[in-house]
Write a protein that holds these residues in place. Structure first.
Motif, PDB file in Angstrom:
ATOM      1  N   ARG A  74       0.814  -1.215   0.000  1.00  0.00           N
ATOM      2  CA  ARG A  74       0.000   0.000   0.000  1.00  0.00           C
ATOM      3  C   ARG A  74       0.851   1.269   0.000  1.00  0.00           C
ATOM      4  NH1 ARG A  74      -5.514   1.363   2.322  1.00  0.00           N
ATOM      5  NH2 ARG A  74      -5.776  -0.761   1.615  1.00  0.00           N
ATOM      6  N   LEU A  75       1.876   1.323   0.844  1.00  0.00           N
ATOM      7  CA  LEU A  75       2.654   2.545   1.018  1.00  0.00           C
ATOM      8  C   LEU A  75       3.937   2.590   0.192  1.00  0.00           C
ATOM      9  CD1 LEU A  75       2.377   2.828   4.899  1.00  0.00           C
ATOM     10  CD2 LEU A  75       1.004   4.009   3.173  1.00  0.00           C
ATOM     11  N   GLY A  76       4.359   1.448  -0.283  1.00  0.00           N
ATOM     12  CA  GLY A  76       5.625   1.371  -1.012  1.00  0.00           C
ATOM     13  C   GLY A  76       6.685   0.708  -0.154  1.00  0.00           C
ATOM     14  N   ARG A  77       7.488  -0.106  -0.768  1.00  0.00           N
ATOM     15  CA  ARG A  77       8.481  -0.864  -0.030  1.00  0.00           C
ATOM     16  C   ARG A  77       9.557   0.018   0.598  1.00  0.00           C
ATOM     17  NH1 ARG A  77       5.803  -4.133  -2.601  1.00  0.00           N
ATOM     18  NH2 ARG A  77       5.937  -6.340  -2.993  1.00  0.00           N
ATOM     19  N   ARG A  78       9.944   1.075  -0.100  1.00  0.00           N
ATOM     20  CA  ARG A  78      11.008   1.936   0.412  1.00  0.00           C
ATOM     21  C   ARG A  78      10.591   2.599   1.727  1.00  0.00           C
ATOM     22  NH1 ARG A  78      13.540   6.858   0.535  1.00  0.00           N
ATOM     23  NH2 ARG A  78      15.726   6.827  -0.025  1.00  0.00           N
ATOM     24  N   ARG A  79       9.395   3.149   1.779  1.00  0.00           N
ATOM     25  CA  ARG A  79       8.931   3.803   3.008  1.00  0.00           C
ATOM     26  C   ARG A  79       8.901   2.837   4.178  1.00  0.00           C
ATOM     27  NH1 ARG A  79       3.594   7.194   1.440  1.00  0.00           N
ATOM     28  NH2 ARG A  79       4.575   8.674   0.043  1.00  0.00           N
ATOM     29  N   VAL A  80       8.375   1.668   3.937  1.00  0.00           N
ATOM     30  CA  VAL A  80       8.255   0.670   5.008  1.00  0.00           C
ATOM     31  C   VAL A  80       9.638   0.198   5.443  1.00  0.00           C
ATOM     32  CG1 VAL A  80       7.353  -1.604   5.585  1.00  0.00           C
ATOM     33  CG2 VAL A  80       5.951  -0.011   4.290  1.00  0.00           C
ATOM     34  N   LEU A  81      10.535  -0.007   4.495  1.00  0.00           N
ATOM     35  CA  LEU A  81      11.895  -0.424   4.824  1.00  0.00           C
ATOM     36  C   LEU A  81      12.610   0.651   5.637  1.00  0.00           C
ATOM     37  CD1 LEU A  81      14.243  -2.420   4.544  1.00  0.00           C
ATOM     38  CD2 LEU A  81      14.834  -1.270   2.412  1.00  0.00           C
ATOM     39  N   MET A  82      12.479   1.900   5.222  1.00  0.00           N
ATOM     40  CA  MET A  82      13.130   2.988   5.954  1.00  0.00           C
ATOM     41  C   MET A  82      12.548   3.133   7.371  1.00  0.00           C
ATOM     42  SD  MET A  82      15.437   3.799   3.971  1.00  0.00           S
ATOM     43  CE  MET A  82      16.180   5.307   4.489  1.00  0.00           C
ATOM     44  N   PHE A  83      11.242   2.948   7.507  1.00  0.00           N
ATOM     45  CA  PHE A  83      10.614   2.982   8.826  1.00  0.00           C
ATOM     46  C   PHE A  83      11.158   1.858   9.706  1.00  0.00           C
ATOM     47  CE2 PHE A  83       7.186   1.606  11.714  1.00  0.00           C
ATOM     48  CZ  PHE A  83       7.087   2.751  12.486  1.00  0.00           C
ATOM     49  N   GLY A  84      11.261   0.663   9.155  1.00  0.00           N
ATOM     50  CA  GLY A  84      11.804  -0.468   9.904  1.00  0.00           C
ATOM     51  C   GLY A  84      13.251  -0.241  10.313  1.00  0.00           C
ATOM     52  N   LEU A  85      14.041   0.335   9.418  1.00  0.00           N
ATOM     53  CA  LEU A  85      15.435   0.632   9.750  1.00  0.00           C
ATOM     54  C   LEU A  85      15.525   1.708  10.837  1.00  0.00           C
ATOM     55  CD1 LEU A  85      17.092   0.576   6.218  1.00  0.00           C
ATOM     56  CD2 LEU A  85      17.361  -1.090   8.055  1.00  0.00           C
ATOM     57  N   PHE A  86      14.623   2.691  10.789  1.00  0.00           N
ATOM     58  CA  PHE A  86      14.598   3.721  11.823  1.00  0.00           C
ATOM     59  C   PHE A  86      14.250   3.118  13.183  1.00  0.00           C
ATOM     60  CE2 PHE A  86      12.075   6.723  14.349  1.00  0.00           C
ATOM     61  CZ  PHE A  86      13.062   7.662  14.615  1.00  0.00           C
ATOM     62  N   ILE A  87      13.251   2.252  13.216  1.00  0.00           N
ATOM     63  CA  ILE A  87      12.863   1.597  14.473  1.00  0.00           C
ATOM     64  C   ILE A  87      14.025   0.755  15.006  1.00  0.00           C
ATOM     65  CG2 ILE A  87      11.314  -0.149  15.484  1.00  0.00           C
ATOM     66  CD1 ILE A  87       9.989   2.531  15.029  1.00  0.00           C
ATOM     67  N   THR A  88      14.728   0.066  14.126  1.00  0.00           N
ATOM     68  CA  THR A  88      15.882  -0.739  14.529  1.00  0.00           C
ATOM     69  C   THR A  88      16.981   0.142  15.095  1.00  0.00           C
ATOM     70  OG1 THR A  88      15.366  -2.395  12.850  1.00  0.00           O
ATOM     71  CG2 THR A  88      17.604  -2.400  13.718  1.00  0.00           C
ATOM     72  N   LEU A  89      17.258   1.251  14.425  1.00  0.00           N
ATOM     73  CA  LEU A  89      18.278   2.176  14.903  1.00  0.00           C
ATOM     74  C   LEU A  89      17.892   2.752  16.262  1.00  0.00           C
ATOM     75  CD1 LEU A  89      20.874   3.832  14.379  1.00  0.00           C
ATOM     76  CD2 LEU A  89      19.406   5.546  13.322  1.00  0.00           C
ATOM     77  N   LEU A  90      16.652   3.158  16.395  1.00  0.00           N
ATOM     78  CA  LEU A  90      16.165   3.708  17.658  1.00  0.00           C
ATOM     79  C   LEU A  90      16.287   2.681  18.789  1.00  0.00           C
ATOM     80  CD1 LEU A  90      14.789   6.196  18.957  1.00  0.00           C
ATOM     81  CD2 LEU A  90      12.606   5.102  18.424  1.00  0.00           C
ATOM     82  N   GLY A  91      15.873   1.457  18.520  1.00  0.00           N
ATOM     83  CA  GLY A  91      15.987   0.397  19.533  1.00  0.00           C
ATOM     84  C   GLY A  91      17.428   0.101  19.898  1.00  0.00           C
ATOM     85  N   SER A  92      18.325   0.146  18.925  1.00  0.00           N
ATOM     86  CA  SER A  92      19.745  -0.095  19.192  1.00  0.00           C
ATOM     87  C   SER A  92      20.331   1.002  20.057  1.00  0.00           C
ATOM     88  CB  SER A  92      20.521  -0.188  17.877  1.00  0.00           C
ATOM     89  OG  SER A  92      20.062  -1.282  17.126  1.00  0.00           O
ATOM     90  N   VAL A  93      19.965   2.250  19.784  1.00  0.00           N
ATOM     91  CA  VAL A  93      20.467   3.363  20.591  1.00  0.00           C
ATOM     92  C   VAL A  93      19.951   3.273  22.016  1.00  0.00           C
ATOM     93  CG1 VAL A  93      20.353   5.879  20.884  1.00  0.00           C
ATOM     94  CG2 VAL A  93      20.835   4.908  18.636  1.00  0.00           C
ATOM     95  N   VAL A  94      18.668   2.966  22.171  1.00  0.00           N
ATOM     96  CA  VAL A  94      18.091   2.821  23.520  1.00  0.00           C
ATOM     97  C   VAL A  94      18.774   1.683  24.270  1.00  0.00           C
ATOM     98  CG1 VAL A  94      15.990   2.190  24.770  1.00  0.00           C
ATOM     99  CG2 VAL A  94      15.875   3.867  22.934  1.00  0.00           C
ATOM    100  N   ALA A  95      19.011   0.565  23.593  1.00  0.00           N
ATOM    101  CA  ALA A  95      19.681  -0.562  24.240  1.00  0.00           C
ATOM    102  C   ALA A  95      21.126  -0.221  24.619  1.00  0.00           C
ATOM    103  CB  ALA A  95      19.661  -1.779  23.327  1.00  0.00           C
ATOM    104  N   ALA A  96      21.807   0.519  23.762  1.00  0.00           N
ATOM    105  CA  ALA A  96      23.196   0.890  24.051  1.00  0.00           C
ATOM    106  C   ALA A  96      23.277   1.862  25.224  1.00  0.00           C
ATOM    107  CB  ALA A  96      23.833   1.509  22.812  1.00  0.00           C
ATOM    108  N   LEU A  97      22.272   2.690  25.389  1.00  0.00           N
ATOM    109  CA  LEU A  97      22.285   3.666  26.475  1.00  0.00           C
ATOM    110  C   LEU A  97      21.701   3.123  27.796  1.00  0.00           C
ATOM    111  CD1 LEU A  97      21.178   6.850  24.502  1.00  0.00           C
ATOM    112  CD2 LEU A  97      23.485   6.211  25.224  1.00  0.00           C
ATOM    113  N   ALA A  98      21.160   1.925  27.755  1.00  0.00           N
ATOM    114  CA  ALA A  98      20.565   1.348  28.967  1.00  0.00           C
ATOM    115  C   ALA A  98      21.652   1.096  30.015  1.00  0.00           C
ATOM    116  CB  ALA A  98      19.853   0.053  28.625  1.00  0.00           C
ATOM    117  N   THR A  99      21.340   1.424  31.240  1.00  0.00           N
ATOM    118  CA  THR A  99      22.310   1.230  32.313  1.00  0.00           C
ATOM    119  C   THR A  99      22.063  -0.047  33.094  1.00  0.00           C
ATOM    120  OG1 THR A  99      20.947   2.530  33.825  1.00  0.00           O
ATOM    121  CG2 THR A  99      22.638   3.711  32.585  1.00  0.00           C
ATOM    122  N   ASP A 100      20.910  -0.653  32.928  1.00  0.00           N
ATOM    123  CA  ASP A 100      20.578  -1.838  33.713  1.00  0.00           C
ATOM    124  C   ASP A 100      19.871  -2.854  32.857  1.00  0.00           C
ATOM    125  OD1 ASP A 100      20.268  -3.513  35.829  1.00  0.00           O
ATOM    126  OD2 ASP A 100      18.676  -2.363  36.784  1.00  0.00           O
TER     127      ASP A 100
END
Length: 100
Positions: A74-100
């Motif tokens: 519906r939205l196009g593969r590029r948009r969905v792929l970029m959204f998924g990569l953004f979510i992955t990047l965001l989750g990786s940053v949050v995990a890297a900054l976690a202290t516990d």
């Protein structure tokens, strides 16, 4: 078909990117599975909780295929792929900054 000299290189990078994402996901799971027996001691969790994380991963991975497939149509593969990569990047940053 018109031949554009820049187009094949663009497709080559896209294919390489997609294959790398697939390969690294499978590699991470392959590396993680043998060490799961040590996770309860490392993380202070029960063996059942550790096994539940893998079950949750596989279930979520399968269910999201039902979401991302129609969304990418519906939205196009590029948009969905970029959204998924953004979510992955965001989750990786949050995990890297976690202290516990």
């Amino acid at each position: 078909m018109s031949s554009n000299p820049e187009r094949p290189a663009h497709h080559g990078w896209l294919i390489a990117n997609l294959l790398a994402q697939l390969a690294f996901g499978l590699l991470a799971m392959t590396i993680g599975l043998p060490s799961m027996q040590e996770w309860p001691a490392m993380f202070g969790a029960s063996q059942a909780a550790v096994q539940l994380t893998f079950s949750g991963y596989v279930l979520t991975y399968g269910l999201l295929q039902l979401v991302y497939g129609p969304m990418s149509d519906r939205l196009g593969r590029r948009r969905v792929l970029m959204f998924g990569l953004f979510i992955t990047l965001l989750g990786s940053v949050v995990a890297a900054l976690a202290t516990d």
